[in-house]
Write an enzyme that holds these catalytic residues in place. Structure first.
Site, mmCIF file in Angstrom:
data_model
loop_
_atom_site.group_PDB
_atom_site.id
_atom_site.type_symbol
_atom_site.label_atom_id
_atom_site.label_comp_id
_atom_site.label_asym_id
_atom_site.label_seq_id
_atom_site.Cartn_x
_atom_site.Cartn_y
_atom_site.Cartn_z
ATOM 1 N N TYR A 156 -27.971 -5.528 -14.863
ATOM 2 C CA TYR A 156 -28.826 -6.350 -15.976
ATOM 3 C C TYR A 156 -29.733 -6.964 -15.382
ATOM 4 O O TYR A 156 -30.871 -7.240 -15.707
ATOM 5 C CB TYR A 156 -28.249 -6.741 -17.313
ATOM 6 C CG TYR A 156 -28.487 -7.789 -17.603
ATOM 7 C CD1 TYR A 156 -28.490 -7.086 -19.632
ATOM 8 C CD2 TYR A 156 -28.775 -9.465 -17.562
ATOM 9 C CE1 TYR A 156 -29.283 -8.151 -20.396
ATOM 10 C CE2 TYR A 156 -29.624 -9.622 -19.165
ATOM 11 C CZ TYR A 156 -29.726 -9.928 -19.857
ATOM 12 O OH TYR A 156 -30.262 -10.653 -21.102
ATOM 13 N N LYS A 160 -34.501 -7.109 -15.677
ATOM 14 C CA LYS A 160 -35.109 -8.472 -15.793
ATOM 15 C C LYS A 160 -36.001 -8.980 -14.973
ATOM 16 O O LYS A 160 -36.261 -9.562 -15.088
ATOM 17 C CB LYS A 160 -33.794 -8.705 -16.620
ATOM 18 C CG LYS A 160 -33.177 -9.135 -18.068
ATOM 19 C CD LYS A 160 -34.033 -8.320 -18.946
ATOM 20 C CE LYS A 160 -32.761 -8.227 -19.803
ATOM 21 N NZ LYS A 160 -33.925 -7.713 -21.991
HETATM 22 P P1 NAP Z 1 -29.068 -7.527 -29.659
HETATM 23 O O1 NAP Z 1 -28.421 -8.597 -30.845
HETATM 24 O O2 NAP Z 1 -27.951 -7.077 -29.021
HETATM 25 O O3 NAP Z 1 -30.115 -6.101 -30.028
HETATM 26 C C1 NAP Z 1 -30.418 -5.807 -29.756
HETATM 27 C C2 NAP Z 1 -31.481 -4.943 -29.627
HETATM 28 O O4 NAP Z 1 -32.127 -3.695 -29.249
HETATM 29 C C3 NAP Z 1 -30.565 -4.361 -31.364
HETATM 30 O O5 NAP Z 1 -32.464 -4.042 -32.213
HETATM 31 C C4 NAP Z 1 -30.512 -2.746 -30.779
HETATM 32 O O6 NAP Z 1 -31.148 -1.734 -31.944
HETATM 33 C C5 NAP Z 1 -31.440 -2.294 -29.360
HETATM 34 N N1 NAP Z 1 -31.411 -0.641 -28.845
HETATM 35 C C6 NAP Z 1 -30.792 -1.105 -27.827
HETATM 36 N N2 NAP Z 1 -31.188 -0.438 -27.216
HETATM 37 C C7 NAP Z 1 -31.731 0.435 -27.513
HETATM 38 C C8 NAP Z 1 -32.396 1.465 -27.163
HETATM 39 N N3 NAP Z 1 -32.268 2.458 -26.509
HETATM 40 N N4 NAP Z 1 -33.396 1.744 -27.907
HETATM 41 C C9 NAP Z 1 -33.767 1.394 -28.650
HETATM 42 N N5 NAP Z 1 -33.575 0.027 -29.460
HETATM 43 C C10 NAP Z 1 -32.105 -0.020 -28.998
HETATM 44 O O7 NAP Z 1 -29.611 -8.145 -28.301
HETATM 45 P P2 NAP Z 1 -29.747 -9.639 -28.423
HETATM 46 O O8 NAP Z 1 -28.976 -10.740 -27.631
HETATM 47 O O9 NAP Z 1 -30.807 -10.260 -29.625
HETATM 48 O O10 NAP Z 1 -30.947 -9.644 -27.247
HETATM 49 C C11 NAP Z 1 -32.475 -9.218 -27.362
HETATM 50 C C12 NAP Z 1 -32.919 -8.356 -25.739
HETATM 51 O O11 NAP Z 1 -33.136 -10.767 -25.590
HETATM 52 C C13 NAP Z 1 -32.239 -7.895 -24.406
HETATM 53 O O12 NAP Z 1 -33.548 -7.787 -23.944
HETATM 54 C C14 NAP Z 1 -31.570 -8.775 -23.796
HETATM 55 O O13 NAP Z 1 -31.509 -8.662 -22.795
HETATM 56 C C15 NAP Z 1 -32.583 -10.537 -24.300
HETATM 57 N N6 NAP Z 1 -32.093 -11.271 -23.794
HETATM 58 C C16 NAP Z 1 -30.590 -12.165 -24.849
HETATM 59 C C17 NAP Z 1 -29.558 -12.959 -24.503
HETATM 60 C C18 NAP Z 1 -28.760 -13.061 -25.544
HETATM 61 O O14 NAP Z 1 -28.403 -14.418 -24.894
HETATM 62 N N7 NAP Z 1 -28.842 -12.476 -26.183
HETATM 63 C C19 NAP Z 1 -30.200 -14.261 -23.182
HETATM 64 C C20 NAP Z 1 -31.466 -13.478 -22.249
HETATM 65 C C21 NAP Z 1 -32.073 -12.131 -22.040
HETATM 66 P P3 NAP Z 1 -29.411 -1.594 -32.750
HETATM 67 O O15 NAP Z 1 -29.016 -2.456 -33.573
HETATM 68 O O16 NAP Z 1 -30.123 0.117 -33.738
HETATM 69 O O17 NAP Z 1 -28.390 -0.624 -31.722
#
Ligand code: NAP
Length: 250
Positions: A156, A160
């Site tokens: 991961y 990133k």
């Molecule tokens: P999340 O709630 O798990 O949502 C993930 C989203 O990505 C969902 O809409 C999912 O679709 C979609 N997705 C996953 N794999 C996919 C694929 N192969 N093709 C198309 N869509 C896909 O995640 P989040 O926490 O909001 O994170 C969003 C972004 O921010 C990610 O890149 C994550 O790495 C980054 N981020 C998150 C955090 C954190 O603490 N949450 C911190 C730093 C960075 P479905 O709903 O259909 O499954």
């Protein structure tokens, strides 16, 4: 308030979490918004309804961004529906965890394909339209873990960190053509990806690392993304904004 009136924004992974908050924030700023999702159609439909309630046009497209054909399909469908893409937010991501010595090839590949190749595929598909119009803004959702590394999340963190190199290279390659490429590196943000950690010892340790005892919410990240999408950010090329609650300070 950043203004995205008459802009079309595509947010991958817009069905939940940071992507959903970004889609709503972009619509609030005046954009018509397309969201991509992989599986959760009901969640995607609810975000689309929220955007339409704001008086903006919205569409949801199911496609797997880790597959180059899926990424091309989502971009093509959005361009066919709205005529253009002015802003692309490469947000879709996954975060499984494994000790490095137990990490399977499949898990490594899935993370790199989704988190790093997906943004490459989507950007490559969206750039020709942006180049024809001489304008566009691409925002990559990286992570604080790209900046600090993390045990059991080597794939991961590597994906990133790779995004930050992709961001700077694309910014240099296309800035003179009117296209800005930037990144946002959230810290621990409460979403489906992280909620299960909040009330654990690990979650409490992470909260204690922050200057103010509050984990950022998806809306905090969305505000940074919408700023980068907007003309208020015309001086930003290849930059990383850090809405991380102070968990990493540059
Ligand atoms: P999340 O709630 O798990 O949502 C993930 C989203 O990505 C969902 O809409 C999912 O679709 C979609 N997705 C996953 N794999 C996919 C694929 N192969 N093709 C198309 N869509 C896909 O995640 P989040 O926490 O909001 O994170 C969003 C972004 O921010 C990610 O890149 C994550 O790495 C980054 N981020 C998150 C955090 C954190 O603490 N949450 C911190 C730093 C960075 P479905 O709903 O259909 O499954």
């Amino acid at each position: 308030m950043p203004d995205l009136t008459d802009r079309v924004v595509l947010v991958t992974g817009g069905s939940r979490g940071i992507g959903a908050a970004t889609a709503i924030a972009a619509a609030t700023a005046g954009a018509d918004v397309a969201i991509g999702y992989r599986e959760q159609a009901v969640a995607a439909d609810s975000v689309v309804a929220g955007i339409r309630d704001l008086g903006r046009q919205a569409v949801a497209v199911q496609a797997d961004v880790s597959d180059p054909h899926g990424a091309e399909q989502i971009v093509r469908e959005v361009e066919d529906t709205f005529g253009s893409i002015d802003g692309l937010v490469n947000n879709a991501g996954i975060m499984p965890s494994s000790p490095l010595t137990d990490m399977s090839n499949d898990e490594w590949t899935a993370v790199l394909q989704t988190n790093l190749s997906g943004p490459f595929y989507c950007s490559r598909a969206a750039l020709p339209g942006m180049l024809r119009r001489g304008r566009g803004s691409i925002v990559m959702i990286s992570s604080r873990l790209a900046q600090v590394g993390w045990p059991e999340l080597a794939h991961y963190a590597a994906s990133k960190a790779g995004l930050l190199g992709l961001t700077k290279s694309m910014a240099r390659e296309y800035g003179s053509a009117g296209i800005r490429v930037n990144a946002v590196a959230p810290g621990f943000t409460i979403t489906d990806m992280t909620r299960h950690i909040v009330d654990t010892d690990a979650g409490r340790r992470r909260l204690a690392e922050l200057p103010a005892p509050r984990f950022p919410e998806p809306e905090d990240v969305a505000a940074a993304v919408v700023f980068l999408l907007s003309d208020q950010a015309t001086a930003f090329h290849g930059q990383t904004l850090n809405p991380n609650g102070g968990g990493f300070m540059q």
